[in-house]
Write an enzyme that holds these catalytic residues in place. Structure first.
Site, short mmCIF file in Angstrom:
data_model
loop_
_atom_site.label_atom_id
_atom_site.label_comp_id
_atom_site.label_asym_id
_atom_site.label_seq_id
_atom_site.Cartn_x
_atom_site.Cartn_y
_atom_site.Cartn_z
N LYS A 53 -44.86 -66.27 -1.28
CA LYS A 53 -44.45 -64.88 -1.45
C LYS A 53 -45.56 -64.08 -2.14
O LYS A 53 -45.89 -62.96 -1.73
CB LYS A 53 -43.13 -64.81 -2.23
N GLN A 97 -36.12 -67.30 -7.96
CA GLN A 97 -36.14 -68.36 -6.95
C GLN A 97 -34.92 -69.28 -7.10
O GLN A 97 -34.67 -69.82 -8.17
CB GLN A 97 -37.45 -69.16 -7.07
N ASP A 120 -34.10 -58.90 -3.15
CA ASP A 120 -33.70 -60.13 -2.47
C ASP A 120 -32.20 -60.09 -2.11
O ASP A 120 -31.69 -61.00 -1.46
CB ASP A 120 -34.01 -61.33 -3.38
#
Lengths: 284, 284
Positions: A53, A97, A120
């Site tokens: 990323k 994450q 996200d």
């Protein structure tokens, strides 16, 4: 007729080309879109993901800030890190994450991310706002699926989509997004009775179940569109590609289908967040 | 065999009996659960609804605070009233009567209600938190439907539920709630192709479409369970009762089905909110 192979790399490339131009323009206005990633613990696969990323950020001229926290981090400590990033005006998007170590309350951590930085799409609030079409950033994998549908001009209005799986980051949000695009949506899962029959009615299948080669070609209606968001060890999808390919009219390969588009959507959301947050600063 | 008539009045009565005891107990601890209702404008039907809600509060020993605002109220003014009620520790639940005059941003008003006081389940955040099972109060009509299912011990796990309608306060939340109870859920709507065929596969039908006698008995599978949340002028449901009754194994009448349970759920949520807010005061 052979099915259309829905090429995720091509879709991702076209998004990245657009983003490069947008980032350039933002930089001229002295805004550099910045994504902060948080990794808790030493999981090797997760390390690779956050690295990928960050690399993609840099390739597009964006900034990344990587926060590494030790395995023994408490929920409280993680929440404090998130709150600091919420406050930091130079950070436009925050990604925590998944998964975090099991002693941490992951849901609470997700829900601490400020809505406007939730690029996200993991917060409960963001899920609601996406469902009600209030402009929140959707989860990236569902967003990638819709992006592929749009890129290939696949018609979904009035069509019957069957989603296999009901997770908060995939099955549930993709169902709501397809519904908002006027598909008739069936959500199936591990407790569904007679799954093959349910799947046999689908014009569009979204596989989001996390079991390798679970969905068989013989279950599919002739000409169904197959979008496989599964990504099991060994680069294997949730659909049995060999038997699904000949029955489908369009299909995503694994790898090279939904996966590559997902990271692009994350960066697209981050760039949008940078634009929105900049606009709100100008207005204040 | 004749179908079971799902008697909403009976279900509502049993909830109210429980609430009376709970309210009594809370009052002994010097907490009186209080619902604030806001009505904007002079709509006669809406006036009747807020009056009914206040009356039921009083019958159960709860308090109500009724706020009436003139038709010409601005969004800004309405938001300020909501913020004041959010701050008022004596108010445990807030209900903004739908619909508000069209010049007001109703969605913004709903989303200004504090999550812990959103006993009517109208906020986007509450919808997300309900979907993710984080303890928010669901919308009252979907909650009433689930309450009827539970009262009559109807089995839904693994069954195919077809929801007709996709509104933010009914179709979408009831779909997520049925999904969380392990039903396979299909959400259909005005753009659905071949609705009769979709409905013919339902073990459970949730009618939430707002069109009188829209769903016909001939579309139903033999033995389907019919929950009619429609309430059209003249006390007419969304299902054609006359033809649906003989095909079903269980059915809600209109009136006297889902409707009476809905107000009870609102008060149940308000009592729960009073308990939760009290607990958090004690903890602080």
């Amino acid at each position: 007729m052979n099915p259309i192979i829905l090429d995720g790399k091509k879709v991702a490339q076209s998004i990245k080309n657009e983003l490069r131009v947008e980032v350039e323009r933002l930089k001229e206005a002295e805004i550099t879109p910045k994504l902060a990633t948080i990794l808790v613990g030493d999981d090797e696969a997760s390390k690779t993901y956050v690295q990928m990323k960050a690399n993609t950020c840099h390739k597009l001229g964006m900034e990344s800030e990587r926060v590494f926290l030790p395995e023994e981090t408490t929920t409280e400590e993680l929440l404090n890190v998130i709150k600091q990033l919420n406050e930091d005006a130079s950070v436009h998007g925050i990604l925590l994450q998944h998964p975090v170590p099991s002693h941490i309350d992951e849901r609470k951590a997700f829900d601490t991310i400020a809505l406007e930085k939730d690029v996200d799409g993991v917060t409960a609030h963001g899920f609601g706002a996406t469902t009600f079409q209030l402009g929140a950033y959707p989860c990236c994998t569902p967003a990638a699926i819709l992006q592929i549908i749009d890129h290939y001009n696949l018609s979904i209005e009035g069509k019957h989509a069957v989603v296999v799986g009901r997770s908060p980051i995939l099955g549930k949000p993709v169902s709501m997004m397809l519904l908002n695009r006027n598909a008739t949506v069936t959500i199936s899962h591990s407790k569904t009775e007679n799954l093959p029959e349910v799947i046999s009615q689908a014009d569009i299948i979204i596989a989001a179940v996390g079991r390798p080669k679970f969905i068989k070609g013989e279950w599919l209606k002739e000409g169904a569109i197959v979008l496989d968001a599964g990504y099991n060890p060994g680069n294997i999808g949730d659909c049995d590609y060999e038997t699904c390919y000949p029955k489908s009219s369009a299909i995503t390969p694994v790898p090279g289908g939904v996966g590559p588009v997902t990271i692009s959507m994350l960066l697209k959301h981050t760039v949008e967040a940078a634009k929105t947050q900049r606009a709100s600063v100008v207005l204040n």
